[in-house]
Design a protein around this motif. Sequence first.
Motif, mmCIF file in Angstrom:
data_model
loop_
_atom_site.group_PDB
_atom_site.id
_atom_site.type_symbol
_atom_site.label_atom_id
_atom_site.label_comp_id
_atom_site.label_asym_id
_atom_site.label_seq_id
_atom_site.Cartn_x
_atom_site.Cartn_y
_atom_site.Cartn_z
ATOM 1 N N ARG A 2 0.849 -1.200 0.000
ATOM 2 C CA ARG A 2 0.000 0.000 0.000
ATOM 3 C C ARG A 2 0.879 1.242 0.000
ATOM 4 O O ARG A 2 1.819 1.362 0.768
ATOM 5 C CB ARG A 2 -0.897 0.012 1.236
ATOM 6 C CG ARG A 2 -1.912 -1.102 1.267
ATOM 7 C CD ARG A 2 -2.719 -1.054 2.537
ATOM 8 N NE ARG A 2 -3.568 -2.213 2.672
ATOM 9 C CZ ARG A 2 -3.909 -2.762 3.818
ATOM 10 N NH1 ARG A 2 -3.455 -2.247 4.939
ATOM 11 N NH2 ARG A 2 -4.702 -3.812 3.849
ATOM 12 N N GLN A 3 0.537 2.185 -0.864
ATOM 13 C CA GLN A 3 1.297 3.406 -0.957
ATOM 14 C C GLN A 3 0.379 4.554 -1.326
ATOM 15 O O GLN A 3 -0.568 4.377 -2.092
ATOM 16 C CB GLN A 3 2.397 3.271 -2.008
ATOM 17 C CG GLN A 3 3.362 4.445 -2.068
ATOM 18 C CD GLN A 3 4.477 4.224 -3.073
ATOM 19 O OE1 GLN A 3 4.366 3.373 -3.958
ATOM 20 N NE2 GLN A 3 5.552 4.972 -2.947
ATOM 21 N N LEU A 4 0.676 5.735 -0.779
ATOM 22 C CA LEU A 4 -0.033 6.967 -1.120
ATOM 23 C C LEU A 4 1.004 7.998 -1.532
ATOM 24 O O LEU A 4 2.011 8.173 -0.846
ATOM 25 C CB LEU A 4 -0.840 7.477 0.074
ATOM 26 C CG LEU A 4 -2.067 6.646 0.469
ATOM 27 C CD1 LEU A 4 -2.563 7.050 1.856
ATOM 28 C CD2 LEU A 4 -3.174 6.814 -0.562
ATOM 29 N N VAL A 5 0.748 8.693 -2.617
ATOM 30 C CA VAL A 5 1.675 9.702 -3.116
ATOM 31 C C VAL A 5 0.936 11.020 -3.271
ATOM 32 O O VAL A 5 -0.057 11.100 -4.012
ATOM 33 C CB VAL A 5 2.301 9.284 -4.461
ATOM 34 C CG1 VAL A 5 3.224 10.382 -4.975
ATOM 35 C CG2 VAL A 5 3.066 7.975 -4.309
ATOM 36 N N CYS A 22 -3.886 12.827 -3.924
ATOM 37 C CA CYS A 22 -3.357 11.715 -3.145
ATOM 38 C C CYS A 22 -3.680 10.449 -3.937
ATOM 39 O O CYS A 22 -4.829 9.999 -3.943
ATOM 40 C CB CYS A 22 -4.006 11.706 -1.771
ATOM 41 S SG CYS A 22 -3.652 10.258 -0.750
ATOM 42 N N VAL A 23 -2.679 9.919 -4.625
ATOM 43 C CA VAL A 23 -2.883 8.754 -5.488
ATOM 44 C C VAL A 23 -2.496 7.489 -4.732
ATOM 45 O O VAL A 23 -1.397 7.395 -4.182
ATOM 46 C CB VAL A 23 -2.052 8.872 -6.773
ATOM 47 C CG1 VAL A 23 -2.271 7.648 -7.647
ATOM 48 C CG2 VAL A 23 -2.420 10.135 -7.543
ATOM 49 N N TYR A 94 1.858 18.924 3.440
ATOM 50 C CA TYR A 94 0.608 18.177 3.542
ATOM 51 C C TYR A 94 0.840 16.711 3.175
ATOM 52 O O TYR A 94 1.528 16.409 2.196
ATOM 53 C CB TYR A 94 -0.445 18.785 2.620
ATOM 54 C CG TYR A 94 -1.056 20.050 3.173
ATOM 55 C CD1 TYR A 94 -0.326 21.233 3.221
ATOM 56 C CD2 TYR A 94 -2.358 20.060 3.688
ATOM 57 C CE1 TYR A 94 -0.874 22.401 3.753
ATOM 58 C CE2 TYR A 94 -2.917 21.215 4.212
ATOM 59 C CZ TYR A 94 -2.165 22.379 4.241
ATOM 60 O OH TYR A 94 -2.718 23.529 4.772
ATOM 61 N N PHE A 95 0.243 15.852 3.970
ATOM 62 C CA PHE A 95 0.361 14.408 3.785
ATOM 63 C C PHE A 95 -1.033 13.787 3.749
ATOM 64 O O PHE A 95 -1.962 14.294 4.371
ATOM 65 C CB PHE A 95 1.105 13.769 4.958
ATOM 66 C CG PHE A 95 2.462 14.326 5.242
ATOM 67 C CD1 PHE A 95 2.610 15.458 6.040
ATOM 68 C CD2 PHE A 95 3.595 13.714 4.740
ATOM 69 C CE1 PHE A 95 3.867 15.971 6.311
ATOM 70 C CE2 PHE A 95 4.861 14.219 5.009
ATOM 71 C CZ PHE A 95 4.990 15.349 5.796
ATOM 72 N N CYS A 96 -1.154 12.681 3.036
ATOM 73 C CA CYS A 96 -2.361 11.874 3.158
ATOM 74 C C CYS A 96 -1.949 10.512 3.707
ATOM 75 O O CYS A 96 -0.807 10.065 3.530
ATOM 76 C CB CYS A 96 -3.095 11.731 1.828
ATOM 77 S SG CYS A 96 -2.143 10.986 0.490
ATOM 78 N N GLY A 116 3.800 9.208 3.234
ATOM 79 C CA GLY A 116 4.438 9.575 1.983
ATOM 80 C C GLY A 116 5.408 10.709 2.204
ATOM 81 O O GLY A 116 5.684 11.097 3.342
ATOM 82 N N GLN A 117 5.904 11.248 1.110
ATOM 83 C CA GLN A 117 6.884 12.331 1.218
ATOM 84 C C GLN A 117 6.222 13.680 1.435
ATOM 85 O O GLN A 117 6.869 14.641 1.822
ATOM 86 C CB GLN A 117 7.759 12.383 -0.044
ATOM 87 C CG GLN A 117 7.161 13.135 -1.214
ATOM 88 C CD GLN A 117 6.043 12.368 -1.900
ATOM 89 O OE1 GLN A 117 5.789 11.206 -1.594
ATOM 90 N NE2 GLN A 117 5.371 13.003 -2.845
ATOM 91 N N GLY A 118 4.929 13.748 1.201
ATOM 92 C CA GLY A 118 4.207 15.004 1.403
ATOM 93 C C GLY A 118 4.367 15.962 0.240
ATOM 94 O O GLY A 118 5.183 15.750 -0.673
#
Length: 125
Positions: A2-5, A22-23, A94-96, A116-118
């Motif tokens: 699982r990853q969010l970018v 946020c993908v 900002y991060f998701c 993620g890296q934000g």
Amino acid sequence: QRQLVESGGGLVQPGGSLRLSCVASGFRVENYAIGWFRQAVGKEREGVACMSGFDASTYFADSVKGRFVIARDNAKNTLYLQMNNLEPGDAAVYFCATVSRCTSVAGIGRQFGSWGQGTRVSVSS
């Protein structure tokens, strides 16, 4: 995995707007509650908004209520944060992240999974 970018940050003048994306990969956004968090320089990370998975209910912190909107595109497996009437106090990274719950009453649950890296949002004239 699982990853969010996150993406979409930038420099905007006070009163301006930005849309953050946020993908997700490795899971479906409609199956999880996802929150938006931000961290300003010298401050702790705070949750500002979220959307639940199954019923798309939303929550907004008082500091952004009425100015920020969350939207989701299931086909693109993406969550958006539309930020309007930005103020200098909104400047932050900002991060998701996936969260344990999101309800209009109880707010944002505990974050789980990796960060993620934000994406950096700067608000300045």
